[in-house]
Design a protein around this motif. Structure first.
Motif, short mmCIF file in Angstrom:
data_model
loop_
_atom_site.label_atom_id
_atom_site.label_comp_id
_atom_site.label_asym_id
_atom_site.label_seq_id
_atom_site.Cartn_x
_atom_site.Cartn_y
_atom_site.Cartn_z
N GLN A 47 24.12 -13.37 52.62
CA GLN A 47 23.74 -13.34 53.92
C GLN A 47 24.58 -13.57 54.99
O GLN A 47 25.23 -14.82 54.92
N VAL A 63 10.98 -11.47 58.74
CA VAL A 63 9.80 -12.45 57.96
C VAL A 63 8.91 -12.97 59.16
O VAL A 63 9.44 -13.81 59.88
N VAL A 101 14.48 -11.44 49.88
CA VAL A 101 14.03 -12.61 50.75
C VAL A 101 13.75 -13.53 49.92
O VAL A 101 13.77 -14.58 50.08
N GLU A 160 21.34 -15.60 59.93
CA GLU A 160 20.04 -16.04 59.79
C GLU A 160 19.64 -16.78 60.90
O GLU A 160 20.41 -17.68 61.49
N VAL A 180 6.86 -9.98 54.90
CA VAL A 180 8.18 -9.19 55.10
C VAL A 180 7.96 -7.89 55.91
O VAL A 180 7.09 -7.08 55.41
N LEU A 188 4.92 -15.11 50.18
CA LEU A 188 5.69 -14.05 49.49
C LEU A 188 5.20 -13.53 48.41
O LEU A 188 5.59 -12.38 47.82
N ASP A 199 16.52 -15.51 48.53
CA ASP A 199 17.20 -16.19 49.61
C ASP A 199 16.47 -17.39 50.15
O ASP A 199 16.99 -18.58 50.26
N PHE A 200 15.16 -17.18 50.15
CA PHE A 200 14.38 -18.36 50.52
C PHE A 200 14.55 -19.66 49.37
O PHE A 200 14.39 -20.63 49.93
N VAL A 241 16.43 -7.69 57.78
CA VAL A 241 15.04 -8.09 57.19
C VAL A 241 14.42 -9.01 58.27
O VAL A 241 14.92 -10.01 58.72
N ARG A 267 17.12 -12.07 59.05
CA ARG A 267 18.05 -12.47 58.14
C ARG A 267 18.83 -11.16 57.85
O ARG A 267 18.20 -10.08 57.83
#
Length: 247
Positions: free
Chosen positions: A167, A146, A85, A170, A126, A110, A88-89, A144, A156
């Motif tokens: 990914q 969030v 995560v 999303e 998460v 996070l 990716d973020f 996942v 995601r």
């Protein structure tokens, strides 16, 4: 043929003879009445030109490579979902703009997802990760969720391609519930129409190489209050005059 079957056969013959004697239905086919004429779909505004561009990009999902994070042995079970995560973020804000306060606060939160449990208890956004082969390649993909500060849930899904984290889905919504059914991901979300909710089915599309919303409907919520059934009015009690007991 045994005795019981002989008796049954005799009774059947007698019953058939009774029907043939005209003691009831004369037999034959009966008309069920007029059959409504089948009508095909009628196209409305057939001369209207096609649109030059889609109204919105809902459902236009593209696979996104997540760099900087290796997948040991191509097994997503060996990758920390929090690391996924974070990576990716950092690269892909998804449905948020980087300037959005919700996105910035989520990224900040996070930092509370410390692998050694030294972060703030309960502050990590998460949620528990789930694994399911959604692409049909025989390997588990990573799902996942969030939690975001705006009370939405960012969902995601990640797959592994040539040891590269990718990914494949999303979305973010006011989610009521998420279910796995086979290789489909079913998401229930709040509707602006009271008493109703959205049900969206996300499925793997081999051509697009991503999960797409293959079905989207609005249905009556199971938690919606049911309409009250009117109680039947009590029958009036008999009056003395109606029962013959008058003066």
């Amino acid at each position: 043929m045994n005795r019981s079957r002989l008796a049954l056969a005799a009774a059947f013959v007698a019953f058939a003879a009774l029907l043939a004697g005209g003691c009831g239905d004369p037999g034959g086919l009966r008309s069920a009445g007029a059959t409504p004429t089948a009508e095909g779909p009628t196209r409305l505004w057939p001369d209207r030109p096609p649109p030059s561009a889609p109204a919105e990009d809902y459902g236009a999902i593209e696979a996104v490579k997540v760099t900087g994070l290796a997948v040991p042995g191509g097994d997503l079970h060996k990758v920390d979902p929090v690391d996924v995560v974070r990576a990716d973020f950092d690269e892909n804000p998804g449905t948020y703009e980087r300037s959005d306060s919700a996105y910035q606060e989520t990224v900040e939160r996070l930092k509370d997802c410390a692998s050694d449990d030294s972060g703030k208890k309960g502050a990590c956004p998460v949620l528990q990760a789930y694994y399911r082969d959604l692409t049909g390649d025989g390997r588990d993909d990573l799902i996942v969720g969030v939690s975001t500060p705006d009370d939405n849930l960012d969902i995601r899904v990640y797959a592994e391609e040539d040891r590269q984290l990718t990914q494949i889905m999303e979305m973010s919504d006011a989610v009521l519930g998420v279910e796995l059914a086979g290789r489909d991901l079913i998401i229930r979300a709040v509707s602006s129409l009271p008493g109703y909710e959205y049900h969206t089915v996300w499925s793997w599309d081999a051509h697009q190489k991503a999960m797409l919303p293959t079905s989207d409907e609005i249905i009556r919520s199971s938690n919606a209050p049911r309409p009250k059934t009117p109680r039947p009015s009590p029958s009036p009690s008999a009056s003395p005059s109606s029962s013959g007991g008058g003066r």
